[in-house]
Design a protein around this motif. Structure first.
Motif, short mmCIF file in Angstrom:
data_model
loop_
_atom_site.label_atom_id
_atom_site.label_comp_id
_atom_site.label_asym_id
_atom_site.label_seq_id
_atom_site.Cartn_x
_atom_site.Cartn_y
_atom_site.Cartn_z
N LEU A 150 -14.98 1.82 -3.76
CA LEU A 150 -13.56 1.48 -3.84
C LEU A 150 -12.74 2.64 -4.42
O LEU A 150 -11.71 3.02 -3.86
CB LEU A 150 -13.36 0.23 -4.71
CG LEU A 150 -11.89 -0.02 -5.05
CD1 LEU A 150 -11.12 -0.51 -3.83
CD2 LEU A 150 -11.73 -0.97 -6.22
N LEU A 203 -6.41 7.32 -10.02
CA LEU A 203 -5.28 7.40 -9.08
C LEU A 203 -4.07 8.15 -9.64
O LEU A 203 -3.19 8.56 -8.89
CB LEU A 203 -4.88 5.99 -8.64
CG LEU A 203 -5.99 5.21 -7.91
CD1 LEU A 203 -5.55 3.81 -7.55
CD2 LEU A 203 -6.43 5.96 -6.65
N VAL A 221 -17.36 -4.42 -7.41
CA VAL A 221 -16.11 -4.39 -8.16
C VAL A 221 -15.95 -5.67 -9.00
O VAL A 221 -15.86 -6.78 -8.46
CB VAL A 221 -14.90 -4.27 -7.21
CG1 VAL A 221 -13.58 -4.35 -8.00
CG2 VAL A 221 -14.97 -2.97 -6.42
N PHE A 236 1.56 1.70 -9.72
CA PHE A 236 0.25 1.11 -9.99
C PHE A 236 0.41 -0.15 -10.81
O PHE A 236 1.23 -0.21 -11.74
CB PHE A 236 -0.60 2.12 -10.78
CG PHE A 236 -1.98 1.63 -11.13
CD1 PHE A 236 -3.04 1.85 -10.26
CD2 PHE A 236 -2.23 0.96 -12.32
CE1 PHE A 236 -4.32 1.40 -10.58
CE2 PHE A 236 -3.50 0.52 -12.64
CZ PHE A 236 -4.55 0.73 -11.77
N GLN A 254 -9.33 2.78 -12.79
CA GLN A 254 -8.65 2.98 -11.49
C GLN A 254 -7.35 3.77 -11.71
O GLN A 254 -7.00 4.66 -10.94
CB GLN A 254 -8.37 1.64 -10.83
CG GLN A 254 -9.65 0.94 -10.34
CD GLN A 254 -9.48 -0.55 -10.16
OE1 GLN A 254 -8.39 -1.03 -9.85
NE2 GLN A 254 -10.55 -1.29 -10.36
N GLU A 293 -9.72 -1.63 -14.67
CA GLU A 293 -8.36 -1.41 -14.17
C GLU A 293 -7.84 -0.06 -14.64
O GLU A 293 -7.22 0.68 -13.88
CB GLU A 293 -7.43 -2.53 -14.65
CG GLU A 293 -7.75 -3.92 -14.11
CD GLU A 293 -7.48 -4.06 -12.62
OE1 GLU A 293 -8.46 -4.22 -11.88
OE2 GLU A 293 -6.32 -4.00 -12.20
N LEU A 312 -12.52 5.49 -1.89
CA LEU A 312 -11.66 5.12 -0.77
C LEU A 312 -10.19 5.20 -1.19
O LEU A 312 -9.34 5.77 -0.49
CB LEU A 312 -12.01 3.70 -0.32
CG LEU A 312 -11.66 3.25 1.08
CD1 LEU A 312 -12.21 4.22 2.10
CD2 LEU A 312 -12.26 1.86 1.33
N ALA A 313 -9.89 4.64 -2.34
CA ALA A 313 -8.50 4.64 -2.83
C ALA A 313 -8.04 6.07 -3.13
O ALA A 313 -6.94 6.48 -2.76
CB ALA A 313 -8.39 3.76 -4.07
N GLU A 316 0.83 -1.21 0.00
CA GLU A 316 0.00 0.00 0.00
C GLU A 316 0.86 1.26 0.00
O GLU A 316 0.46 2.30 -0.54
CB GLU A 316 -0.98 0.01 1.18
CG GLU A 316 -0.36 0.02 2.57
CD GLU A 316 -0.11 -1.38 3.13
OE1 GLU A 316 0.07 -2.32 2.32
OE2 GLU A 316 -0.08 -1.52 4.36
N VAL A 342 -18.62 -4.78 -2.45
CA VAL A 342 -17.92 -3.48 -2.44
C VAL A 342 -18.20 -2.81 -3.78
O VAL A 342 -17.84 -3.34 -4.82
CB VAL A 342 -16.41 -3.66 -2.25
CG1 VAL A 342 -15.71 -2.30 -2.33
CG2 VAL A 342 -16.09 -4.34 -0.93
N THR A 383 -7.51 8.03 0.07
CA THR A 383 -6.29 7.58 0.74
C THR A 383 -5.07 8.29 0.16
O THR A 383 -4.19 8.75 0.88
CB THR A 383 -6.14 6.05 0.58
OG1 THR A 383 -7.30 5.41 1.09
CG2 THR A 383 -4.93 5.54 1.33
N ALA A 434 1.87 1.85 -3.53
CA ALA A 434 0.76 2.47 -4.26
C ALA A 434 0.68 3.96 -3.96
O ALA A 434 0.50 4.78 -4.86
CB ALA A 434 -0.55 1.78 -3.90
N ARG A 435 0.85 4.29 -2.68
CA ARG A 435 0.75 5.70 -2.29
C ARG A 435 1.92 6.52 -2.82
O ARG A 435 1.82 7.73 -3.04
CB ARG A 435 0.70 5.82 -0.77
CG ARG A 435 -0.59 5.26 -0.21
CD ARG A 435 -0.55 5.26 1.28
NE ARG A 435 -1.63 4.42 1.82
CZ ARG A 435 -1.90 4.32 3.10
NH1 ARG A 435 -1.17 4.99 3.99
NH2 ARG A 435 -2.87 3.55 3.51
#
Lengths: 431, 256
Positions: B106, B170, B150, B89, B166, B163, B109-110, B81, B101, B113, B84-85
């Protein structure tokens, strides 16, 4: 404090000498129940129905009867209220009219305390007719010692959900509480009834609850049962349901609280074409034990039953599911599906699942299955790869697993508040 | 786009990794700079998917040697994680289904974060919805996908598009696309490729892991690497992919 099983039972048998006067029909039942309780005693761990469930933590306490209850303010129970519902509140088994609000009940719906309705022939006709205490000491004790209870009678369509809120308070000595409910659904009626068992503080109480439900022809009942008592409490519940021709009974029962809890739910399809839907969820951790025993009797033709039960066990918790489905000789054309799905969150947690089918005729379709698994490693890695911590990811996946059952409650306000408290609780555990 | 002066995002040196005690990666070297598009090609079992999983921290793989620096930070010191942060990716070869979920939950939330990680304000559901509606266009996805669990019941192509959605939300510095082209029909391939192309900037980079050349017709690589036996055995420009298409992999294979 530490007592023996025998002492614990003796204490319960003393009951409450000031038990309210009752109609003569009830007195006879109460007397018979006391005799039965004395003869039965607590179930032995060798008893087939109890062999997975360790009651020994319960035997360590002396449970005292409750003859008066501490007054609560509305603020004390605010967190449990369901907006828009007709509410009947019991505190430690005693009716609390000042906390109840029946203004939403609407036409054709009677929601009253049982003690007020003992002269009602409809109560007499059904009371203790569906939950037999002949083989069950807990039911016998409840029948002898219940202080009050809820009577719900529905004809027509209920405008609002009926919320029966049982609040256990923290008392100086462990208390024995006997919640009792009778729900009678007249022909073609429809309603949602929520039985909600909550605890304030970390009191030690034994809630020994009995519920009887009668569905007459083509009645439809959504029956929600939430057990969220204190983690130090004990909860033994029994519910029996009689489903007449064409009726639809849907139960969604959740077990979150109590040190040891048990629900025995027995539904009998008495009339042709009745449908039974049972949804169950036990979500426990620490040293909690949650036992769910269900039994469905298909005793008439063309019945349908669909059951999904889920257990989630964390810490050193122990969840038990036993689901029996009996298709009787004349019950041709029965269609039954049962699924038990279980999630183990820790290596020390333990889940016993026992689906049982007994079929006594050839013209049936019955499916059943059980799975026990852990948090899916691929899903966990996927969520982490999107930036979520392991803890957050695990909670999200656990919540999703539980949500499939919680979302089946037809009361959005309750679904939302349960989802929230569940997440909060888990966040606290993991903090 | 190759520019020798641009920042190094990923620097892998002599990386070795094993699964169940069997060494799969036997010394991989790779440098990826901002603005670049790389393709890693190879036959099944060459180690190319292992490479992507090791970089993102899949728990089944153990790093047994070598280093990997992501913008100067030791990747192997970071949890998945945290990687990812930091802006790494992975678009999964086999996206998982998560019943219960919702896609929108999702994504939010991602996203939040990462916002928190970057010291920025979280978005509430309404604000996030505005953002995600724009991102949906990147992969030509219907808004109804947001409310669904999801990947549950998604077709193969829808999962791959999800994908990339996402990725769009992100905005990673380095995206590894693991066999993103597998199982896609030609329309879905075009949509996915257009989506990826629209996300490329001089500040980020993409590494595509693929068996086939056809994805590279749509996302044109600056470098093509051929992996075999757990090593990169040949590096060239986009013409190397065409040569592989024509001649196969055999001529490059290391002697066993």
């Amino acid at each position: 404090m530490t007592g023996t099983k025998a002492q614990c039972f003796e204490r319960l048998l003393l009951g409450n000498p000031g038990n309210p006067e009752s109609g003569s029909w009830l007195e006879a039942i109460r007397a018979a129940a006391l005799d039965t309780a004395k003869a039965l005693n607590f179930p032995s761990e060798r008893h087939d129905d109890w062999r997975f469930t360790d009651l020994s933590p319960l035997f360590q306490h002396d449970f005292h009867p409750v003859d008066s209850y501490a007054g609560l303010a509305r603020a004390d129970i605010e967190a449990f209220l369901i907006p828009g519902s007709a509410r009947l509140v019991f505190v430690d088994g005693c009716f609390a009219p000042e906390l109840s609000d029946l203004s939403q009940a609407g036409q054709g719906v009677i929601v009253k305390s049982l003690a007020e309705c003992l002269g009602d022939k409809r109560v007499e006709a059904h009371f203790a007719q569906h939950v037999s205490f002949e083989k069950d000491a807990f039911s016998a004790l409840n029948t002898r010692f219940f202080e009050d209870g809820a009577f719900v009678h529905v004809s027509g369509e209920a405008a609002a959900p009926v919320h029966i809120l049982h609040v256990a308070t923290r008392r100086d000595t462990p208390s024995a509480i006997y919640p009792r409910s009778l729900v009678v659904m007249e022909a073609n009626s429809r309603a949602t009834v929520i039985e909600d068992y909550v605890g304030l503080g970390d009191g030690i109480n034994l809630s020994n609850a009995v519920t009887e439900v009668v569905l007459k022809e083509y009645a439809q009942l959504q029956h929600v049962r939430v057990q969220r008592e204190a983690k130090s409490a004990f909860h033994i519940g029994r519910c029996s349901v009689a489903a007449a021709q064409g009726s639809v009974y849907t139960s969604t029962s959740l077990a979150f609280g109590a040190r040891v809890s048990r629900l025995a739910l027995h539904v009998t399809q008495r009339g042709e074409g009745a449908e039974i839907h049972l949804n169950g969820l036990a979500l426990i951790g620490g040293r909690q034990i949650a036992d769910t025993h269900t039994r469905i009797d298909h005793a008439a033709p063309r019945g349908k039953s669909v059951q999904l039960h889920k257990c989630i066990a964390d810490g050193a918790a122990h969840a038990v599911f036993s689901g029996k489905i009996i298709v009787h000789e004349g019950a041709t054309g029965t269609d039954s599906a049962q699924s038990s799905r279980n999630l183990l969150l820790s290596g020390k947690a333990h889940i016993d699942t026992q689906p049982q089918l007994e079929i006594f005729n050839d013209d049936v379709s019955c499916k059943h299955g059980a799975t026990v698994g852990q948090i899916d490693a691929d899903a966990l890695f996927f969520l982490k790869s999107r930036g979520l911590t392991g803890e957050r990811a695990r909670n999200l996946l656990t919540h999703a697993f539980a949500a499939e059952i919680i979302d089946r409650i037809p009361v959005p306000a309750l679904v939302e508040s349960l989802g929230r408290t569940m997440l909060d609780e888990r966040m606290k555990v993991s903090a | 786009m190759i520019s020798k002066n641009s920042k190094v995002l990923l620097e892998v040196r002599n990386l070795k990794a094993a699964v169940d005690g069997i060494e799969i990666l036997k010394g991989v070297d790779l440098t990826v700079r901002a603005g670049e598009v790389h393709a890693i090609m190879g036959i099944n079992g060459s180690g190319k998917s292992t490479f992507s999983k090791v970089l993102t921290g899949h728990p089944d793989y153990t790093v047994t040697g070598g280093t990997a620096l992501f913008e100067g930070r030791d990747l192997f010191e970071l949890e998945p994680e945290q990687r990812a942060r930091a802006g790494l990716f992975l678009a999964f070869q086999y996206p998982v289904e998560i019943p219960g979920v919702s896609n929108s939950a999702l994504l939010r939330l991602a996203y939040n974060t990462l916002q928190t990680e970057r010291g920025l304000e979280e978005l509430d559901p309404l604000e996030f919805d505005d953002l995600v509606q724009e991102k949906l266009k990147v992969v030509e996805m219907d808004p109804s996908f947001l409310g669904r669990s999801v990947n549950e019941g998604f077709s193969g192509g829808e999962k791959k598009r999800n994908e990339i959605l996402q990725m769009a939300v992100l905005e990673p510095r380095l995206a590894i696309l693991d066999e993103t082209d597998s199982g896609l029909d030609i329309d879905a391939l075009r949509i996915v490729a257009n989506g990826v192309n629209s996300l490329l900037t001089p500040d980020n980079a993409v590494v595509m892991v693929t068996h086939y050349q056809r994805l590279l017709n749509y996302i044109v690589p600056d470098y093509v690497h051929v992996m075999d036996g757990g090593r990169i055995v040949r590096t060239g420009g986009k013409e190397l992919a065409l040569e592989l298409e024509e001649r196969g992999y055999d001529w490059l294979r290391v002697a066993a």
